[in-house]
Write a protein that holds these residues in place. Structure first.
Motif, PDB file in Angstrom:
ATOM      1  N   MET A 191       0.852  -1.191   0.000  1.00  0.00           N
ATOM      2  CA  MET A 191       0.000   0.000   0.000  1.00  0.00           C
ATOM      3  C   MET A 191       0.889   1.243   0.000  1.00  0.00           C
ATOM      4  SD  MET A 191      -2.864   1.181   2.804  1.00  0.00           S
ATOM      5  CE  MET A 191      -3.876  -0.263   2.508  1.00  0.00           C
ATOM      6  N   THR A 192       0.614   2.189  -0.879  1.00  0.00           N
ATOM      7  CA  THR A 192       1.407   3.406  -0.945  1.00  0.00           C
ATOM      8  C   THR A 192       1.087   4.316   0.232  1.00  0.00           C
ATOM      9  OG1 THR A 192      -0.202   4.652  -2.230  1.00  0.00           O
ATOM     10  CG2 THR A 192       1.374   3.273  -3.458  1.00  0.00           C
ATOM     11  N   GLU A 193       2.021   5.256   0.500  1.00  0.00           N
ATOM     12  CA  GLU A 193       1.809   6.201   1.590  1.00  0.00           C
ATOM     13  C   GLU A 193       0.575   7.051   1.326  1.00  0.00           C
ATOM     14  OE1 GLU A 193       4.194   9.934   3.648  1.00  0.00           O
ATOM     15  OE2 GLU A 193       5.313   8.312   2.673  1.00  0.00           O
ATOM     16  N   GLU A 194       0.360   7.391   0.048  1.00  0.00           N
ATOM     17  CA  GLU A 194      -0.798   8.217  -0.306  1.00  0.00           C
ATOM     18  C   GLU A 194      -2.106   7.481  -0.061  1.00  0.00           C
ATOM     19  OE1 GLU A 194      -2.614  10.545  -4.200  1.00  0.00           O
ATOM     20  OE2 GLU A 194      -0.515   9.904  -4.174  1.00  0.00           O
ATOM     21  N   SER A 195      -2.173   6.207  -0.447  1.00  0.00           N
ATOM     22  CA  SER A 195      -3.410   5.445  -0.236  1.00  0.00           C
ATOM     23  C   SER A 195      -3.634   5.174   1.241  1.00  0.00           C
ATOM     24  CB  SER A 195      -3.356   4.126  -1.019  1.00  0.00           C
ATOM     25  OG  SER A 195      -2.283   3.316  -0.570  1.00  0.00           O
ATOM     26  N   SER A 196      -2.537   4.971   1.990  1.00  0.00           N
ATOM     27  CA  SER A 196      -2.670   4.784   3.435  1.00  0.00           C
ATOM     28  C   SER A 196      -3.254   6.029   4.086  1.00  0.00           C
ATOM     29  CB  SER A 196      -1.299   4.466   4.047  1.00  0.00           C
ATOM     30  OG  SER A 196      -1.385   4.388   5.446  1.00  0.00           O
ATOM     31  N   ALA A 197      -2.756   7.209   3.699  1.00  0.00           N
ATOM     32  CA  ALA A 197      -3.292   8.456   4.242  1.00  0.00           C
ATOM     33  C   ALA A 197      -4.763   8.615   3.872  1.00  0.00           C
ATOM     34  CB  ALA A 197      -2.480   9.632   3.717  1.00  0.00           C
ATOM     35  N   GLY A 198      -5.112   8.191   2.664  1.00  0.00           N
ATOM     36  CA  GLY A 198      -6.512   8.264   2.251  1.00  0.00           C
ATOM     37  C   GLY A 198      -7.396   7.370   3.082  1.00  0.00           C
ATOM     38  N   ASP A 199      -6.895   6.188   3.443  1.00  0.00           N
ATOM     39  CA  ASP A 199      -7.662   5.279   4.299  1.00  0.00           C
ATOM     40  C   ASP A 199      -7.900   5.910   5.671  1.00  0.00           C
ATOM     41  OD1 ASP A 199      -7.768   3.408   2.316  1.00  0.00           O
ATOM     42  OD2 ASP A 199      -6.171   2.134   3.137  1.00  0.00           O
ATOM     43  N   VAL A 200      -6.865   6.555   6.204  1.00  0.00           N
ATOM     44  CA  VAL A 200      -6.998   7.189   7.514  1.00  0.00           C
ATOM     45  C   VAL A 200      -8.006   8.335   7.447  1.00  0.00           C
ATOM     46  CG1 VAL A 200      -5.800   8.542   9.277  1.00  0.00           C
ATOM     47  CG2 VAL A 200      -4.684   6.541   8.257  1.00  0.00           C
ATOM     48  N   THR A 201      -7.880   9.177   6.438  1.00  0.00           N
ATOM     49  CA  THR A 201      -8.808  10.300   6.293  1.00  0.00           C
ATOM     50  C   THR A 201     -10.243   9.810   6.145  1.00  0.00           C
ATOM     51  OG1 THR A 201      -7.099  11.658   5.263  1.00  0.00           O
ATOM     52  CG2 THR A 201      -9.378  12.337   4.911  1.00  0.00           C
ATOM     53  N   GLY A 202     -10.424   8.766   5.355  1.00  0.00           N
ATOM     54  CA  GLY A 202     -11.763   8.216   5.169  1.00  0.00           C
ATOM     55  C   GLY A 202     -12.328   7.670   6.455  1.00  0.00           C
ATOM     56  N   TRP A 203     -11.495   6.950   7.209  1.00  0.00           N
ATOM     57  CA  TRP A 203     -11.970   6.387   8.481  1.00  0.00           C
ATOM     58  C   TRP A 203     -12.346   7.501   9.447  1.00  0.00           C
ATOM     59  CZ3 TRP A 203     -10.929   6.562  13.651  1.00  0.00           C
ATOM     60  CH2 TRP A 203     -11.498   5.570  14.441  1.00  0.00           C
ATOM     61  N   LEU A 204     -11.492   8.515   9.564  1.00  0.00           N
ATOM     62  CA  LEU A 204     -11.794   9.641  10.455  1.00  0.00           C
ATOM     63  C   LEU A 204     -13.079  10.346  10.038  1.00  0.00           C
ATOM     64  CD1 LEU A 204      -8.216  11.179  10.903  1.00  0.00           C
ATOM     65  CD2 LEU A 204      -9.575  10.023  12.671  1.00  0.00           C
ATOM     66  N   ALA A 205     -13.294  10.498   8.734  1.00  0.00           N
ATOM     67  CA  ALA A 205     -14.517  11.150   8.253  1.00  0.00           C
ATOM     68  C   ALA A 205     -15.748  10.344   8.615  1.00  0.00           C
ATOM     69  CB  ALA A 205     -14.428  11.361   6.746  1.00  0.00           C
ATOM     70  N   ARG A 206     -15.665   9.024   8.462  1.00  0.00           N
ATOM     71  CA  ARG A 206     -16.828   8.165   8.756  1.00  0.00           C
ATOM     72  C   ARG A 206     -17.109   8.076  10.252  1.00  0.00           C
ATOM     73  NH1 ARG A 206     -14.105   5.201   4.903  1.00  0.00           N
ATOM     74  NH2 ARG A 206     -13.272   3.766   6.467  1.00  0.00           N
ATOM     75  N   ASN A 207     -16.084   8.205  11.061  1.00  0.00           N
ATOM     76  CA  ASN A 207     -16.250   8.033  12.507  1.00  0.00           C
ATOM     77  C   ASN A 207     -16.356   9.337  13.281  1.00  0.00           C
ATOM     78  OD1 ASN A 207     -15.824   4.948  13.415  1.00  0.00           O
ATOM     79  ND2 ASN A 207     -14.668   5.353  11.544  1.00  0.00           N
ATOM     80  N   ALA A 208     -16.245  10.451  12.585  1.00  0.00           N
ATOM     81  CA  ALA A 208     -16.388  11.745  13.260  1.00  0.00           C
ATOM     82  C   ALA A 208     -17.823  11.950  13.726  1.00  0.00           C
ATOM     83  CB  ALA A 208     -15.974  12.869  12.319  1.00  0.00           C
ATOM     84  N   LEU A 209     -17.967  12.551  14.883  1.00  0.00           N
ATOM     85  CA  LEU A 209     -19.274  12.945  15.401  1.00  0.00           C
ATOM     86  C   LEU A 209     -19.365  14.461  15.291  1.00  0.00           C
ATOM     87  CD1 LEU A 209     -19.422  10.809  18.686  1.00  0.00           C
ATOM     88  CD2 LEU A 209     -20.376  10.241  16.436  1.00  0.00           C
ATOM     89  N   PRO A 210     -19.958  14.994  14.220  1.00  0.00           N
ATOM     90  CA  PRO A 210     -20.052  16.458  14.080  1.00  0.00           C
ATOM     91  C   PRO A 210     -20.829  17.059  15.244  1.00  0.00           C
ATOM     92  CG  PRO A 210     -20.575  15.351  12.013  1.00  0.00           C
ATOM     93  CD  PRO A 210     -20.527  14.287  13.069  1.00  0.00           C
ATOM     94  N   LEU A 211     -20.338  18.159  15.764  1.00  0.00           N
ATOM     95  CA  LEU A 211     -20.989  18.830  16.883  1.00  0.00           C
ATOM     96  C   LEU A 211     -21.978  19.866  16.366  1.00  0.00           C
ATOM     97  CD1 LEU A 211     -17.864  19.336  19.178  1.00  0.00           C
ATOM     98  CD2 LEU A 211     -19.758  17.741  19.545  1.00  0.00           C
ATOM     99  N   HIS A 212     -23.175  19.830  16.903  1.00  0.00           N
ATOM    100  CA  HIS A 212     -24.209  20.782  16.497  1.00  0.00           C
ATOM    101  C   HIS A 212     -23.984  22.158  17.114  1.00  0.00           C
ATOM    102  CE1 HIS A 212     -27.101  17.148  15.760  1.00  0.00           C
ATOM    103  NE2 HIS A 212     -26.124  17.232  14.889  1.00  0.00           N
TER     104      HIS A 212
END
Length: 418
Positions: free
Chosen positions: A1-22
């Motif tokens: 896995m490239t460094e770029e794709s690894s960073a993309g996986d992390v960003t995607g996971w953080l986006a899916r698991n973020a709890l936006p504050l109202h």
């Protein structure tokens, strides 16, 4: 896995698991916080950190989280990185309305907490407690032995009643502890500590049932220990920094001796973090994690850009900001490699993320959570000019159980001079 794709996986996971504050302000409907109910189900201490001691949004979010933890999850004690000596006056106010909110807040001895945001939280605690049975009220506890002037006053009153001949000696030997800073009077002979221990033994012998007098005398022993310790030592656990965090952890532990108690803990990110400070100094959070395991939850608070309030001193070992007025200090958006920037890339707005969930995440995310990332961290004093380039190192899954990201920081609002 490239460094770029690894960073993309992390960003995607953080986006899916973020709890936006109202919202950040207390009173905002808590639908956005409901996922925390399961996360914190078995937690007895929630440590609420802060990357600066002068960000108004951090204080507002902590107030909002306190409201949620008290009203919906049954937390019953608020413990603060503030004077253990003066904390009793704040507790008397929030429980019974004794005194004046601004005055008891000022009595805690830290300019960082003399703000409109913290005052609003203290007033909310008082309003919440009104009309409730004593057992259902939320209490306030200071956990820091320094700033112990109230203990000296309490012991003076005790000695006036029981041993007036000792009053003069109290002020002559221990009076300076009221305002003395930790590490300000290093003494290998520990004379102040011995004087404080002698007083504690006298109080215990003279009046074994005088619980408050004994408590105040014990605070003086700890304060004397902090004042006479060194800032640097070959053994990091012998430093004043290690002793202070250990004492604060012990104070939280004393609260937890009552099995029904659940504690909301307010301190800097560095204190609530579960790992050690740079140089190997154990943090308060590392002690709590070792003692209570997953029953301790450390939430670090980070910000993207803006300004925060702090005193300024000249860079270097001579740095001192004592007596200087706290002023706004501005920073631009954090560099891309920082933890803050990575959170912002996934979710630009204010949000929370539960880092315990990384245990079941893809390997790229687990590796990211175990790696070191630069992150901003500021105390009550910053080096003039160079503070913009100050970064600490954070290992997300080791240091914290969760992170809160505030996109824009603005300086806390100081109360008018008393």
């Amino acid at each position: 896995m490239t460094e770029e794709s690894s960073a993309g996986d992390v960003t995607g996971w953080l986006a899916r698991n973020a709890l936006p504050l109202h919202g950040l302000v207390a009173g905002t409907p808590t639908t956005d916080l409901q996922p925390l109910t399961d996360v914190l189900q078995d937690v007895r201490v929630v440590g609420l950190g802060e990357a600066t001691h002068g960000t108004g949004e951090f204080f507002q979010l902590k107030h909002r989280l306190l409201e949620f933890l008290v009203t919906e999850l049954g937390f019953s004690v608020f413990a603060m990185e503030a004077s253990a000596s003066a904390g009793a006056a704040v507790d008397a106010y929030v429980r019974h309305g004794v005194g004046n909110a601004a005055k008891v807040l000022t009595g805690l001895g830290f300019w960082t907490w003399r703000t409109e945001e913290v005052l609003a939280m203290i007033e909310w605690m008082r309003a919440y407690n009104q009309g409730r049975p004593e057992k259902d009220k939320i209490g306030f506890v200071g956990i820091d032995p320094q700033q112990c002037g109230d203990s000296i006053k309490a012991l003076e009153a005790f000695l006036c009643e029981t041993a007036p001949e000792r009053v003069a000696a109290l002020h002559a030997t221990l009076g300076a502890l009221g305002k003395a800073s930790p590490g300000s009077q290093p003494d290998p002979e520990r004379r102040l500590v011995r004087d404080a221990e002698d007083l504690l033994e006298f109080v215990r012998t003279q009046a074994p049932d005088a619980i408050e007098a004994i408590r105040h005398a014990d605070i003086l022993v700890k304060a004397a220990d902090l004042v006479t310790r060194v800032r640097r030592h070959a053994d990091p656990e012998q430093t004043v920094f290690a002793a202070r965090d250990r004492y604060m952890a012990d104070a939280v532990g004393d609260l937890l001796d009552e099995p029904s108690v659940r504690v909301v803990l307010w301190a800097h990110n560095g204190h609530v973090a579960k790992h050690r400070f740079a140089g190997g100094v154990p943090t308060m959070g590392s002690h709590l994690c070792a003692r209570y395991g997953d029953a301790y939850y450390a939430l670090g608070l980070l910000f993207g850009r803006g300004d925060f309030r702090a005193r300024r001193g000249w860079p270097g070992p001579w740095q001192s900001g004592r007596g200087r007025r706290p002023v706004p200090n501005t920073v631009d958006a954090a560099p891309p490699t920082t933890l803050e920037a990575q959170l912002a890339a996934a979710q630009p707005g204010d949000h929370l993320v539960d880092l315990r969930a990384t245990a079941d995440a893809p390997e790229a995310v687990r590796a990211w959570a175990r790696d070191r990332h630069p992150s901003r961290t500021f105390g009550s004093l910053v080096p003039r000019g160079t503070y913009r380039f100050a970064f600490g190192q954070v290992v997300p899954a080791e240091d914290y159980d969760g992170l809160a990201y505030v996109a824009v920081s603005s300086s806390s609002r100081l109360l008018p001079p008393a």
